[in-house]
Design an enzyme around this catalytic site. Structure first.
Site, PDB file in Angstrom:
ATOM      1  N   LEU A 281       5.111   1.655   0.823  1.00  0.00           N
ATOM      2  CA  LEU A 281       5.159   3.093   1.080  1.00  0.00           C
ATOM      3  C   LEU A 281       3.871   3.636   1.682  1.00  0.00           C
ATOM      4  O   LEU A 281       3.783   4.842   1.951  1.00  0.00           O
ATOM      5  CB  LEU A 281       5.459   3.845  -0.227  1.00  0.00           C
ATOM      6  CG  LEU A 281       6.865   3.605  -0.809  1.00  0.00           C
ATOM      7  CD1 LEU A 281       6.991   4.285  -2.153  1.00  0.00           C
ATOM      8  CD2 LEU A 281       7.934   4.110   0.143  1.00  0.00           C
ATOM      9  N   ARG A 282       2.878   2.771   1.861  1.00  0.00           N
ATOM     10  CA  ARG A 282       1.636   3.270   2.439  1.00  0.00           C
ATOM     11  C   ARG A 282       1.867   3.805   3.847  1.00  0.00           C
ATOM     12  O   ARG A 282       1.224   4.763   4.279  1.00  0.00           O
ATOM     13  CB  ARG A 282       0.573   2.178   2.445  1.00  0.00           C
ATOM     14  CG  ARG A 282      -0.783   2.679   2.928  1.00  0.00           C
ATOM     15  CD  ARG A 282      -1.880   1.652   2.780  1.00  0.00           C
ATOM     16  NE  ARG A 282      -2.227   1.451   1.386  1.00  0.00           N
ATOM     17  CZ  ARG A 282      -2.111   0.302   0.750  1.00  0.00           C
ATOM     18  NH1 ARG A 282      -1.651  -0.759   1.379  1.00  0.00           N
ATOM     19  NH2 ARG A 282      -2.452   0.193  -0.517  1.00  0.00           N
ATOM     20  N   ALA A 283       2.793   3.205   4.583  1.00  0.00           N
ATOM     21  CA  ALA A 283       3.084   3.684   5.936  1.00  0.00           C
ATOM     22  C   ALA A 283       3.585   5.120   5.904  1.00  0.00           C
ATOM     23  O   ALA A 283       3.203   5.941   6.748  1.00  0.00           O
ATOM     24  CB  ALA A 283       4.112   2.773   6.601  1.00  0.00           C
TER      25      ALA A 283
END
Length: 702
Positions: A281-283
């Site tokens: 989910l960092r993107a």
């Protein structure tokens, strides 16, 4: 003599509106440092280092306590300095943002900090000397050639980026301090790839290239020469533009604090990230922060589709790469289809996570939680060069109609091959001269290591004594001991000498350095017969697949891999020893087959490469993999010359595996005789499969 830095607004491409990708990425990361930094990829001479060094003077100054070496924020009571505590009324001063450069050859002590030797030796006090991470707090940490950074330094950066703090426990002292910085890295992809863990810590990535327009190139040269002739006068010409840019960055920072993402905009970002199948989910978090920063840069507090699009093009290309063979970039047509043309409502409800929104201090995905999604030298970096990136996603297939490009099918997507040949048990027909046979899908080979303990370059494969790893003892300097000074053992050696009482005096012979056991990289050089007798599709395809698999493993373990081929009348070094798997995979796919067999030329070319690499790094232990049927058909006297070349290679003392490519019921045994003459291991053609070739390399190196 230079008296001023090269102005950011004088760089061709950063002087236009809108900014090019390089200028925009650096500006957006400055507007919102929570984005996590910028990775700039491109060849030398494309203004990568110049742009980074010109950025720092544009940033607003920071407030610090006077005399605080750790630059904590006086307005943030949660930040504590090892130099504190600071009582009320302590003087506060403003200073420019620091640009701290981390050399690729820096030691661990220099990065983390170490014992203050002067205080320890003259006053007997244990004092801590801050390192580069402490100096870079609340500033810019710049790593030129970041892909060449040693693994132990990469580990330190990963720890600091993940926690926002640095903890040092060594030599009788314990120190913990904040380390939040804007990480900027530059690299030339031809010199090797970046570790996936570190690559993911960069919020944005940019591909830069030199311009092809002659007028643009002329303008770059004109500005560079004017700067070299009179740096102060040249910089003065851009003072007004620099001040305007600095004011716009400061204003954008204020606007970003008030900017909000609607639920509809967040949903669009999630749809884009899901469509490109990025991991984790960092993107999503980085894309959201970048879209907010872009909106603030444009003077708006609401996010539009254009903001999301620009954010995705900067935040996603390096995250969608499932393995090193995937080309960087995004399919912009797919991106436009996912975004559509319906603008998200500008004033939707605030997203979950507190009143501060995605950019506030209460964001649960702050740098401390998500990892802080936190140059070229002047002679070779053409300052002022434009950084126009190539078109992203050019030539990529429609991702909505192709399967995910994981390691098991990455090569299928890029190098179609004859599936009928793969299914046949026989070798298949021999292609005509110059025919190219594709490789199959790479596999993950088992780990192989060189025997004993070496002293080669840092890597992740064989045991070695070097500058990193666990400390196993101490020794006098020299003799292969490249570790840092071991103060305790140095003092102990001095104390063990007879002395007349009083203070202990240190002599040069008392010095001791730490002996560390870590891992080294190796060089695997393939010498492949690509002549007509070896050109059967099945055999050549399996050879290519094995090499491709070892390339993927070499990327993970920091090895070097080279490829020499011989066919027709000559041998070619088609892949110089490299860690760049992108280049290696492309060269391997394009490798043709057919023609005569100049075996002697192939062996001599391999020997030349091995000698050159030995001169470059005598500590790196190579392994030669010769793939041939042993025939020499390069003209009169070819057999005699091939035997002489084999004797020459054997004299180098390099471990060698000969993979026998001879097939059919009638075999001459030439490759076996060649292996015996070279003192090499012989592997029959019946065992030439991807797994068998990989096992041969592993067993020989073990």
């Amino acid at each position: 003599m230079r008296t001023s830095h090269y102005p950011f607004s004088a760089i061709v491409g950063c002087d236009a509106e809108p900014l090019d990708d390089l200028g925009l990425a650096l500006v957006l990361a400055s507007v919102s440092p929570e984005i996590g930094g910028v990775l700039v990829r491109g060849q030398k001479g494309t203004a990568k280092s110049t742009a980074v060094r010109a950025l720092a003077p544009l940033l607003p100054p920071v407030e610090v306590y006077r005399g605080d070496r750790f630059s904590v924020d006086p307005a943030d009571p949660a930040q504590e300095s090892p130099d504190g505590p600071f009582p009320p009324g302590t003087a506060v001063e403003r200073r420019p943002v620091r640009l701290v450069e981390l050399p690729v050859g820096a030691t661990e002590d220099r990065v983390l900090g170490s014992l203050h030797l002067e205080q320890a030796l003259t006053h007997g006090r244990v004092a801590y000397e801050p390192g580069l991470l402490a100096r870079g707090h609340r500033g810019l940490l710049y790593v030129d050639e970041v892909n060449l950074l040693h693994d132990h330094l990469v580990d330190l950066l990963l720890d600091a980026a993940a926690t926002g703090r640095v903890t040092v426990e060594r030599d009788g002292f314990s120190v913990e301090h904040a380390a939040r910085f804007l990480l900027i890295g530059t690299m030339n992809p031809e010199e090797g790839e970046l570790r996936p863990q570190l690559l993911d810590r960069f919020g944005l990535t940019v591909e830069v290239a030199a311009p092809s327009d002659p007028a643009a190139r002329v303008e770059v040269v004109r500005r560079r020469m004017a700067y070299d002739a009179d740096a102060a006068a040249f910089s003065e010409r851009y003072d007004r533009a620099e001040k305007a840019l600095a004011e716009r960055i400061a204003a954008a920072r204020e606007t970003a604090r008030r900017a909000r993402l609607s639920d509809a905009a967040l949903l669009k970002i999630a749809q884009v990230c899901a469509a490109f199948e990025v991991d984790g989910l960092r993107a999503d978090i980085v894309t959201a922060r970048t879209a907010l920063a872009h909106a603030a840069w444009e003077g708006r507090t609401s996010v539009s589709l254009a903001d999301i699009r620009r954010a995705a093009l900067l935040a996603l290309p390096h995250r969608r790469r499932r393995n090193p063979f995937d080309a960087p970039g995004l399919d912009e047509e797919l991106l436009d289809r996912v975004l559509g043309d319906e603008e998200p409502p500008p004033d939707g409800p605030e997203p979950p996570g507190g009143s501060e929104g995605p950019t506030g201090s209460d964001d649960p995905a702050s740098p401390a939680d998500d990892g802080g999604d936190g140059g070229d030298d002047a002679p070779e970096d053409a300052d002022g060069a434009p950084s126009r990136p190539p078109e992203a996603g050019a030539g990529e297939p429609d991702r909505s109609s192709v399967p995910p490009r994981g390691p098991e099918n990455a090569r299928e997507a890029e190098a179609p091959r004859d599936r009928g040949d793969a299914e046949r048990d026989g070798a298949g027909p021999e292609p005509t001269a110059g025919t190219t046979v594709g490789a199959g899908a790479p596999y993950r080979p088992r780990t192989f290591t060189a025997r004993g303990t070496g002293t080669g370059a840092d890597g992740r494969r064989s045991r070695a004594l070097g500058s990193r790893g666990r400390r196993i003892g101490a020794a006098p300097p020299g003799g292969g001991s490249g570790g840092p000074l071991h103060l305790v053992e140095t003092v102990r050696a001095a104390a063990s000498r007879p002395h007349g009482g009083g203070r202990i005096g240190l002599l040069p012979g008392d010095l001791r350095v730490a002996v560390r056991e870590g891992q080294e990289s190796n060089l695997v050089l393939f010498c492949v017969d690509a002549s007509g007798s070896m050109a059967a599709r099945k055999r050549m395809g399996e050879v290519k697949t094995a090499i491709l698999s070892l390339l993927l493993d070499a990327y993970r373990r920091r090895d070097k891999v080279g490829l020499v081929t011989f066919r027709g009348t000559a041998a070619d070094l088609v892949l110089p020893p490299t860690r760049s798997v992108d280049t290696a995979a492309a060269r391997l796919d394009a490798l043709p087959a057919g023609g005569r067999t100049p075996l002697a030329e192939g062996l001599l070319e391999a020997a030349r490469v091995l000698r050159r690499e030995r001169l470059r790094d005598p500590r790196q232990r190579p392994l030669l993999v010769l793939v041939t049927d042993g025939r020499a058909t390069g003209g009169r006297g070819a057999v005699g010359r091939s035997l002489q070349a084999a004797d020459h290679v054997a004299g180098l003392g390099v471990a060698t595996v000969v993979v026998d490519g001879e097939s059919g019921p009638l075999r001459l045994g030439l490759a076996a005789a060649l292996a015996a003459r070279m003192g090499a291991e012989h592997l029959p053609v019946d065992e030439v499969s991807a797994d068998a070739l990989g096992n041969a390399v592993r067993e020989r190196a073990a």
